[in-house]
Design an enzyme around this catalytic site. Sequence first.
Site, PDB file in Angstrom:
ATOM      1  N   LYS A  10       0.805  -1.221   0.000  1.00  0.00           N
ATOM      2  CA  LYS A  10       0.000   0.000   0.000  1.00  0.00           C
ATOM      3  C   LYS A  10       0.841   1.275   0.000  1.00  0.00           C
ATOM      4  CE  LYS A  10      -3.969  -2.223   2.177  1.00  0.00           C
ATOM      5  NZ  LYS A  10      -4.954  -2.206   3.268  1.00  0.00           N
TER       6      LYS A  10
ATOM      7  N   ASP B  57      -9.434   2.831   2.792  1.00  0.00           N
ATOM      8  CA  ASP B  57      -9.318   2.195   4.112  1.00  0.00           C
ATOM      9  C   ASP B  57      -9.679   3.158   5.243  1.00  0.00           C
ATOM     10  OD1 ASP B  57      -8.536  -0.327   3.279  1.00  0.00           O
ATOM     11  OD2 ASP B  57      -6.398   0.133   3.375  1.00  0.00           O
TER      12      ASP B  57
END
Length: 242
Positions: free
Chosen positions: A28, A66
């Site tokens: 990420k 997220d």
Amino acid sequence: MLVDDIKEFFRTYTGTDFAGLSVGIPHKEAAVRCSDEVHPLAKSIGAVNTIVRRPIDGKLIGYNTDCEASITAIEDALRERRVANGEALRTSPIAGKTFALVGAGGAGRALAFGAKSRGAQAVIFNRIMRAKVLADAVSGEALPYECLKRFCPQEGMILANASAVGMEPNTDQTPVSKETLRAYELVFDAVYTPRNTRLIQEAAEVGAIVVSGVEMFIRQALDQFRLFTGGLGISPPLMSNH
């Protein structure tokens, strides 16, 4: 697709036959550098979990879904308990709380920035230098991971596990002892394989509000779907000064 080298992956998969990509552990943070442009929120966090190919010019745009997914999952669980107790809420139920955060990777960074946006104070447990970088970014406190075992939480704190502790195949592991969990009002675990981690099971047994990583996973996927299909996408950046 199991990716060992994310840079090599993007050199290979350059075709226009996909609308976008979901990015998982441990890529990420590296995905920020693989994006042609990065949404302001994702840039602030320093982690991208969603990449959309812009049809008009083929550029790869990085997003982070997220952050809102994890924070709203925690907020909704707290609100449900408060409403059931007859309390009226005018602000985020996270405001003013202390967030004990385990992990400072992509998911940890999303949680830390989300917590700050709602007026919470993060205490980050990780390798100390990595924890300090994130703590400085969100005006929080950094402690070595080893201190977690000796950390004495105050009543009403939130515990968020954003590390891989407890993830398959190491399902017998947990970052915090069952006895310590009694002091936390809510326990969140970003791990969703298995769905009910040891941390979640033990937190429920001692009476804490629990939020599974599955809830975060579903919510972030809904926003990814909107981005991939040209829907409304994610909310505006949480912190406009970044």
